[in-house]
Structures are given as structure tokens and as C-alpha cells.
Design an enzyme around this catalytic site. Structure first.
Site, PDB file in Angstrom:
ATOM      1  N   SER A 117       0.833  -1.202   0.000  1.00  0.00           N
ATOM      2  CA  SER A 117       0.000   0.000   0.000  1.00  0.00           C
ATOM      3  C   SER A 117       0.867   1.252   0.000  1.00  0.00           C
ATOM      4  CB  SER A 117      -0.968  -0.030   1.183  1.00  0.00           C
ATOM      5  OG  SER A 117      -1.943   0.978   1.058  1.00  0.00           O
TER       6      SER A 117
ATOM      7  N   HIS B 284      -8.515   0.717  -0.861  1.00  0.00           N
ATOM      8  CA  HIS B 284      -8.358  -0.186  -1.996  1.00  0.00           C
ATOM      9  C   HIS B 284      -9.693  -0.728  -2.504  1.00  0.00           C
ATOM     10  CE1 HIS B 284      -4.096   0.206  -1.410  1.00  0.00           C
ATOM     11  NE2 HIS B 284      -4.239  -0.150  -0.149  1.00  0.00           N
TER      12      HIS B 284
END
Length: 298
Positions: free
Chosen positions: A77, A194
Site C-alpha cells: 500500500s 483499496h
């Protein structure tokens, strides 16, 4: 967070420069908190970036050959910004600026819709995608418009992170046994990262990336979006914004990085950052690769 790294070269200067860009004292926040502020997305992402790069400085000081001989890197991430900075694709200043914008935009997007993330551990016969679809359908029947419930992180066999509207996550939790889910762990995050609930943040980051200078990475950097290593700066720019609404394919990255003939030994791997979760995941994906992995703690 990060107090053991201050004695290494460049680290205090990194925190000072980051604080000037961020507009607040990052080092003080990392050392003194309060934790409630440090945990906010707008602050935690910058803290992870800088402390991870500070851990790299520790590795340079203690094991310089490990850094000099590095052939590939990846980050989970926001950690992808760390990996790209280490590989020379982003300057430290650009990375901090982008992560500041990213964190603030994701915090704002999270506040638009009650949402979250949870790790699910499941049986081999589980129906995770079906569970997500059923949760969305249930939310629609309850009157929610355009509900979201998706796999957000691929971690290791029989373990994923699901993200979406709070109501959808509650539905899955209530019916976990029916879907083949053994255990659920809620994550201490502000929103459904996400997934498409991050669309507002994606638009903000996309514009910021247009103003950013990105260089071709000096070593292979693997993308969260598809697991492949970046070929040029244009793809980096595209995937860093796409990443916000796409699942992190970490398990796939691990398979790609460590794929090799059975007669070839695994390389040394170093996890540089505030924690050891990625090394734990590696053990679940590839125990032999984990045997030659090391933690560079912060």
C-alpha cells in the site's frame, strides 16, 4: 515509533525535512503521540513512509552490502512509495509530498461513508467472493445506494482482507460460518481502502502525480496493482493512483519475486519498517524464502 533509529546517519535530517513539508512535527508525533492522532490516516501514512526509509538508513549503516546488492523491492500500500523512493524513482521530498496528499485525501474519502476493513481467515471451501456479493445485495435491500464489499488485500492462502460499507462487513460477520469463514479480525483503519469508496481520493492523487517528477527505478519495483515490476515512469504514475481503488496483490507479488528453479537458493530479504507483518506473510506464502529473511525494526 522510530526512536531507535535517530542515532543512524541522515535520520534526524529526514524527519526535519518531512516535518517542513507536512506542516507539523512528525518526529514529535511519532515519539510522543497521542496515538489517536498518529493512527489517523493523514498522519500514519507519512509516519510509515519516513520511519521505513529511516530503517533503510539503519540497514545501510549495519549491512551496507545488503543495500548495494539489492535487486528488487516492493511495498505494501503506502509502502510502495517507500519502495519507489529507495529505488530512485521518487525523491524523498516528492514522496513525502505525495503521501501527505494521499493520506489527507483518503482520510476525507473515509469520512464520506461509514466503512472499514477486516481480515478473514477461511476454510479451503470458503466462498469469499460470493460472500461479498451477498453482502452488497443485502445492503441494497436495506436501502443503501451503490454499496461496496470487495477483497482489498490478498495476503496468503486462506487469508484476505475484505473492505466495504460497515453494513456489508457486519452482514458477513453475522453469516461468517455459512460462507466458510473461520475467524475475523477488524482492522484499525478509518475506511475501506483499496475499493471504489476511495474514488474521491484517487482523483486527488491522480492530479498530484501529474505534477510529480518520476524517474525510471534503478532496481525492480513490483506494483501492488498486478505484481509486475515497473517498466517505466508512466506506468508508475498510472498505477499509484489506480492502487487506491484496486486490491493489494501482495500474495501474487511474493510468488513473482521468489519464483525460481528448485536448484536455485532464495535471496536474503529485509523488511524495513514499523512492524513485522510482511515477514509473517512471507512465511505463510513461502517458508523457504522466509528462512533467509530478516527484520530491520524501527
Amino acid at each position: 515509533m522510530g526512536h531507535n533509529l535517530l542515532k543512524f546517519p541522515n535520520v534526524q535530517e529526514m524527519f526535519k525535512l518531512a516535518s517542513e513539508i507536512l506542516g507539523y512535527d512528525l518526529l514529535k508525533l511519532c515519539l510522543e503521540g497521542p496515538k489517536s492522532e498518529l493512527d489517523k490516516t493523514r498522519h500514519s501514512q507519512a509516519a510509515v513512509l519516513v520511519t521505513s526509509l529511516a530503517a533503510v538508513e539503519k540497514l545501510k549503516d549495519e549491512r551496507p552490502l545488503a543495500v548495494e546488492n539489492c535487486v528488487a523491492t516492493a511495498g505494501f500500500s503506502v509502502g510502495e512509495f517507500t519502495a519507489l523512493t529507495f529505488a530512485g524513482a521518487l525523491s524523498f521530498e516528492e514522496a513525502v509530498r505525495l503521501v501527505k496528499i494521499r493520506g489527507e485525501a483518503m482520510q476525507a474519502a473515509s469520512e464520506l461513508t461509514p466503512s472499514g476493513m477486516m481480515t478473514v481467515f477461511y476454510r479451503p471451501d470458503a466462498k469469499i467472493n460470493f460472500a461479498c456479493h451477498a453482502a452488497e445485495e443485502w445492503c441494497i435491500r436495506k436501502g443503501l445506494q451503490d454499496p461496496v464489499c470487495k477483497v482489498a488485500n490478498f495476503l496468503f492462502p486462506h487469508c484476505k482482507v475484505i473492505a466495504g460499507n460497515e453494513e456489508a462487513l457486519k452482514f458477513i460477520e453475522m453469516n461468517a460460518e455459512d460462507f466458510g469463514i473461520r475467524r475475523i479480525k477488524h482492522l484499525a483503519v478509518s475506511g475501506a481502502f483499496h475499493t471504489n469508496l476511495m474514488k474521491p481520493a484517487q482523483l486527488v492523487l491522480k492530479e498530484a502525480l501529474k505534477q510529480c517528477k518520476i524517474n525510471p527505478p534503478l532496481i525492480s519495483v513490483h506494483s501492488n496493482v498486478d505484481g509486475k515490476h515497473y517498466r517505466n515512469a508512466d506506468i508508475i504514475c498510472k498505477n499509484l493512483s489506480k492502487q487506491l481503488c484496486s486490491p493489494v496483490k501482495w500474495e501474487q507479488i511474493m510468488h513473482i519475486i521468489y519464483e525460481r528453479p528448485s536448484t536455485t537458493s532464495f535471496p536474503r530479504t529485509f523488511e524495513c519498517g514499523p512492524g513485522q507483518s510482511l515477514r509473517t506473510i512471507l512465511k505463510m506464502v513461502n517458508a523457504k524464502a522466509w528462512d533467509t529473511s530478516f527484520l530491520v525494526g524501527v
